[in-house]
Design a protein around this motif. Structure first.
Motif, PDB file in Angstrom:
ATOM      1  N   VAL A  80      -3.539 -18.020   2.433  1.00 41.46           N
ATOM      2  CA  VAL A  80      -2.190 -18.339   1.827  1.00 41.46           C
ATOM      3  C   VAL A  80      -1.276 -17.264   1.817  1.00 41.46           C
ATOM      4  O   VAL A  80      -1.624 -16.321   1.301  1.00 41.46           O
ATOM      5  N   GLY A  81      -0.040 -17.869   1.985  1.00 44.87           N
ATOM      6  CA  GLY A  81       1.081 -16.979   2.019  1.00 44.87           C
ATOM      7  C   GLY A  81       2.058 -17.270   0.745  1.00 44.87           C
ATOM      8  O   GLY A  81       2.275 -18.164   0.595  1.00 44.87           O
ATOM      9  N   ILE A  82       2.449 -16.194  -0.057  1.00 44.14           N
ATOM     10  CA  ILE A  82       3.492 -16.292  -0.857  1.00 44.14           C
ATOM     11  C   ILE A  82       4.819 -15.812  -0.440  1.00 44.14           C
ATOM     12  O   ILE A  82       4.779 -14.418  -0.188  1.00 44.14           O
ATOM     13  N   TRP A  83       5.733 -16.465  -0.342  1.00 43.82           N
ATOM     14  CA  TRP A  83       6.961 -16.081   0.457  1.00 43.82           C
ATOM     15  C   TRP A  83       8.233 -16.320  -0.344  1.00 43.82           C
ATOM     16  O   TRP A  83       8.227 -17.036  -1.307  1.00 43.82           O
ATOM     17  N   GLY A  84       9.102 -15.071  -0.528  1.00 40.53           N
ATOM     18  CA  GLY A  84      10.259 -15.228  -1.257  1.00 40.53           C
ATOM     19  C   GLY A  84      11.087 -13.789  -1.245  1.00 40.53           C
ATOM     20  O   GLY A  84      10.523 -12.762  -0.888  1.00 40.53           O
ATOM     21  N   ASN A  85      12.291 -13.853  -1.678  1.00 39.79           N
ATOM     22  CA  ASN A  85      12.968 -12.597  -1.850  1.00 39.79           C
ATOM     23  C   ASN A  85      12.425 -11.575  -2.847  1.00 39.79           C
ATOM     24  O   ASN A  85      11.695 -11.942  -3.784  1.00 39.79           O
ATOM     25  N   THR A 123       1.289 -11.751   0.033  1.00 34.63           N
ATOM     26  CA  THR A 123       2.949 -11.756  -0.309  1.00 34.63           C
ATOM     27  C   THR A 123       3.623 -10.853   0.449  1.00 34.63           C
ATOM     28  O   THR A 123       3.471  -9.759   0.796  1.00 34.63           O
ATOM     29  N   THR A 124       4.862 -11.559   0.747  1.00 33.36           N
ATOM     30  CA  THR A 124       5.731 -10.874   1.655  1.00 33.36           C
ATOM     31  C   THR A 124       7.174 -11.375   1.514  1.00 33.36           C
ATOM     32  O   THR A 124       7.340 -12.568   0.803  1.00 33.36           O
ATOM     33  N   ARG A 125       8.198 -10.974   1.747  1.00 34.22           N
ATOM     34  CA  ARG A 125       9.502 -11.331   1.879  1.00 34.22           C
ATOM     35  C   ARG A 125       9.931 -11.838   3.360  1.00 34.22           C
ATOM     36  O   ARG A 125      10.793 -12.333   3.410  1.00 34.22           O
ATOM     37  N   LEU A 145     -12.273 -12.660  -2.391  1.00 33.28           N
ATOM     38  CA  LEU A 145     -10.589 -12.775  -2.906  1.00 33.28           C
ATOM     39  C   LEU A 145     -10.198 -11.865  -2.471  1.00 33.28           C
ATOM     40  O   LEU A 145     -10.404 -10.548  -3.026  1.00 33.28           O
ATOM     41  N   VAL A 146      -9.393 -11.532  -1.469  1.00 33.52           N
ATOM     42  CA  VAL A 146      -8.332 -10.441  -1.032  1.00 33.52           C
ATOM     43  C   VAL A 146      -6.910 -10.886  -1.438  1.00 33.52           C
ATOM     44  O   VAL A 146      -6.287 -11.776  -0.688  1.00 33.52           O
ATOM     45  N   ILE A 147      -6.134 -10.151  -2.069  1.00 38.25           N
ATOM     46  CA  ILE A 147      -4.609 -10.080  -2.111  1.00 38.25           C
ATOM     47  C   ILE A 147      -4.170  -8.920  -1.527  1.00 38.25           C
ATOM     48  O   ILE A 147      -4.422  -8.020  -1.789  1.00 38.25           O
ATOM     49  N   VAL A 148      -3.387  -9.256  -0.504  1.00 39.02           N
ATOM     50  CA  VAL A 148      -2.476  -8.243   0.269  1.00 39.02           C
ATOM     51  C   VAL A 148      -0.958  -8.329  -0.021  1.00 39.02           C
ATOM     52  O   VAL A 148      -0.328  -9.209   0.078  1.00 39.02           O
ATOM     53  N   ASP A 149      -0.749  -7.238  -1.095  1.00 41.67           N
ATOM     54  CA  ASP A 149       0.651  -7.348  -1.676  1.00 41.67           C
ATOM     55  C   ASP A 149       1.828  -6.647  -0.981  1.00 41.67           C
ATOM     56  O   ASP A 149       1.734  -5.488  -0.656  1.00 41.67           O
ATOM     57  N   ASP A 150       2.819  -7.464  -0.764  1.00 38.78           N
ATOM     58  CA  ASP A 150       4.186  -6.674  -0.324  1.00 38.78           C
ATOM     59  C   ASP A 150       3.960  -6.245   1.168  1.00 38.78           C
ATOM     60  O   ASP A 150       4.050  -5.268   1.364  1.00 38.78           O
ATOM     61  N   VAL A 151       3.670  -7.206   2.115  1.00 33.11           N
ATOM     62  CA  VAL A 151       3.558  -6.865   3.567  1.00 33.11           C
ATOM     63  C   VAL A 151       4.905  -7.075   4.166  1.00 33.11           C
ATOM     64  O   VAL A 151       5.516  -7.747   3.879  1.00 33.11           O
ATOM     65  N   ASP A 152       4.880  -6.093   4.863  1.00 37.05           N
ATOM     66  CA  ASP A 152       6.138  -5.887   5.865  1.00 37.05           C
ATOM     67  C   ASP A 152       6.161  -5.847   7.449  1.00 37.05           C
ATOM     68  O   ASP A 152       7.082  -5.540   7.901  1.00 37.05           O
TER      69      ASP A 152
END
Length: 648
Positions: free
Chosen positions: A242-247, A356-358, A325-332
């Protein structure tokens, strides 16, 4: 599936009803609640278990002879709801207590509504007897039913009897459900070792995985957590990304932390990889992250990989049978995902991977089909968060401060980062200082966070971002694309990238941009030459436009001008007003009143000439409009276009 901003937590199992509350931001008062039959185990097994839990530093609630009544007490209900985990000691006479059975029902309800961990301990009883209500459990339930029937005959209360029979059904269903959970079975001998094993297992969930600090003031997080719980469906057997996307600054990481805290205990292993963008940059950064992932999930099993390719093989080999459960935070960058969570087959059934990503395109490139768009705070949430940072929710502000606070909220447009920065910055300051701060430029901390996304753009996309920030916000996308296309910017691609990175949005064919991002873009242009506007690439502020056009201070740096004044300004044309603007691509006059009928020069780089009421009688003879995309000059005094138009 793109969930956008739909209201979507609390769906722990397919059979559970909708949740009325969430543990995404729940403040636990205890680590463990102990449910037991006092006559059986209070002074032996449960007492020893409680002491061992406390010695390990686990806050365990035990019923210290609370008064028993017909109904379970509110104090006990509160203790169950406030405990991260419940241990149920199923002993021989557990089911003979209606109090214990009511406790059990509430515990299982909280497991569903708050994602709490439940650990059954079958103390000298067969789990199948609990599951199927046989043996002492069957006898106890038969006794309860007999007493209910006797009460009916005595009191002649048919309604009460029906309620009691419904309660009987709930007890039976809950016993079956609880007995189907993973737990511990004790028959006899080596009790101390058995207790120690339970304490070790519980401590892995409530101590070793200490909750991650989410935020000082958790306004709006619970509702967004509920959204994510629904799409995660943590009790499903599939492997789901699941992706969490936003600025930047919208709260992606904050929500991910809250969800991690609420769900970590459901999984065999868990890991929160924070700040992946920054941590993967140093040489060997991805290998370090792979080692951290393995160490967090495998817990103490010393595995050290020395290359990213080796790390991929080890992750797939060691984690493919584990529910994690793995959270990969702030991927670019796609490499980060390929090396850390390459595919669903890397992890065991039931695993959940949150990214989570922008950059939305990264998620689609990695075949992440469930994308949750992080939501801005609404006005009420924004005001609550700002006041919290400015001294507390209960603070009474006078009218001047309230008006200023509302100005801050409107300025922030639901961006938590802006509210945090401004709230903490203005805390304790006078109303004059508030106004000074609000009249100033974008706060450097906010700007620094937002600019990360801009800096990651390629040059041509940066140029489109700046053009939109300075000129085209609020315009129809189909009007803007031909103009930018004429400027050789590949606007369709650039706009797609900017949308994916949440730097702009398109609604009803109109280009939108958060005011803080608009301010960021304009600030970048301003910094090109803070003291001399004629040296900047774009002019939009009316005072700068007036100064450059009336004093002739334009330069080759200027690419675009929009003349929009609070009230119509008079500007007298001179022959050389545009002569130094060799690279002018865009000229938009909104409401300036120009006087004079002649100029010697217009840039041949012009793509967009928007000049209503133009006083010129003819365009300069040297003007060659070969790159012109749009000419819009209503109410002009032109009698002829000029020699240059003959060769178009």
């Amino acid at each position: 599936m793109d969930l956008g901003t739909t209201q979507l937590l609390g769906a722990p199992s397919p059979s559970s009803s909708s949740s009325s509350s969430s543990s995404s931001t729940y403040s636990w008062t205890h680590n463990v609640f102990l449910s037991f039959r006092g006559e059986d185990t209070r002074y032996n097994f449960t007492d020893h278990l409680h002491k061992n839990l406390v010695q390990r530093g686990i806050r365990a609630f035990i019923d210290d002879e609370l008064p028993r009544g017909e109904e379970i007490s509110q104090a006990l209900l509160d203790a169950i709801e406030g405990s991260r985990c419940s241990i149920i000691v199923f002993s021989e006479n557990y089911a003979s207590s209606k109090w214990c059975l009511d406790e059990l029902v509430h515990i299982i309800q909280c497991r569903k509504s708050k994602q709490q961990m439940v650990w059954p301990v079958f103390y000298k009883v067969d789990p199948s007897d609990v599951r199927n209500q046989r043996g002492s459990y069957g006898e106890a339930l038969n006794n309860h039913e007999r007493k209910f029937k006797e009460q009916k005959l005595t009191n002649h209360d048919e309604s009460k009897f029906k309620d009691n029979m419904k309660k009987m059904l709930r007890w039976k269903e809950t016993l079956t459900e609880a007995a189907n959970l993973s737990g511990s079975h004790y028959l006899e001998g080596r009790e101390a070792e058995f207790i120690q094993n339970i304490v070790n297992e519980i401590s892995l969930h409530v101590l070793h995985d200490t909750h991650i600090n989410v935020a000082k003031y958790q306004v709006g997080i619970e509702a967004r957590g509920r959204d994510l719980h629904k799409v995660l469906d943590v009790y499903g057997n599939d492997v789901r990304m699941v992706g969490i996307w936003g600025n930047g600054g919208i709260g992606k990481t904050t929500v991910a932390k809250a969800v991690y805290n609420s769900l970590a205990h459901v999984f065999e292993g868990r890991c929160f990889l924070e700040n992946v963008r920054e941590r993967s940059i140093p040489y060997g950064g991805l290998v370090d992250l792979q080692n951290l992932l393995l160490d967090e999930i495998l817990r103490g099993k010393e595995i050290k990989v020395t290359s990213a390719d080796k790390g991929i093989s080890v992750i797939k080999e060691r984690l493919s049978c584990k529910k994690v459960l793995v959270i990969v935070d702030d991927v670019d960058h796609l490499d980060q995902l390929n090396n850390l969570v390459g595919g669903c087959d890397w992890f065991g059934l039931g695993s959940r991977i949150i990214i989570t990503t922008r950059d939305k395109h990264l998620l689609t490139s990695h075949q992440v089909s469930i994308i949750y768009k992080a939501k801005k705070l609404n006005f009420g949430e924004s005001l609550d968060l700002f006041i919290s940072w400015n001294g507390g929710r209960n603070k009474n502000l006078d009218d001047d401060y309230v008006k200023a606070a509302e100005t801050v909220v409107k300025y922030s447009q639901g961006l938590p980062l802006a509210l945090k920065v401004l709230g903490s910055h203005l805390c304790g300051r006078s109303i004059d200082e508030w106004h000074d701060a609000l009249d100033g430029n974008l706060h450097s901390d906010i700007k620094k966070t937002l600019k990360i996304s801009y800096d990651a753009l390629e040059y041509s996309v940066q140029e489109v971002f700046l053009d939109i920030a300075c000129f085209f916000k609020g315009r129809k996308v189909y009007d803007v694309i031909p103009i930018l296309d004429g400027c050789d910017h590949k606007p369709k691609y650039a706009i797609e990238v900017l949308v994916d990175k949440a730097l702009i949005n398109i609604k009803q064919d109109t280009i939108g941009m958060h005011d803080l991002l608009e301010e960021l873009g304009r600030g970048i242009v301003y910094q090109e030459s803070p003291n001399e506007p004629g040296e900047r690439s774009r002019l939009w502020f009316y005072e700068d436009v007036y100064r450059v056009l009336t004093k002739g201070t334009g330069t080759n740096n200027i690419k675009g001008i929009i003349a929009k004044f609070p009230t119509p300004y008079d500007i007298c044309l001179s022959d050389d007003i545009f002569s130094k603007m060799k690279n002018l691509r865009l000229f938009i006059n909104v409401n300036a009143q120009f006087y004079g009928d002649h100029v010697d020069y217009l840039s041949n780089e012009l793509r967009f000439l928007h000049w209503p009421g133009c006083p010129l009688q003819t365009l300069p003879s040297t003007f060659n409009p070969r790159k012109l995309v749009e000419l819009y000059m209503p109410r002009s005094r032109l009698s002829q276009l000029g020699e240059g138009f003959k060769v178009i």
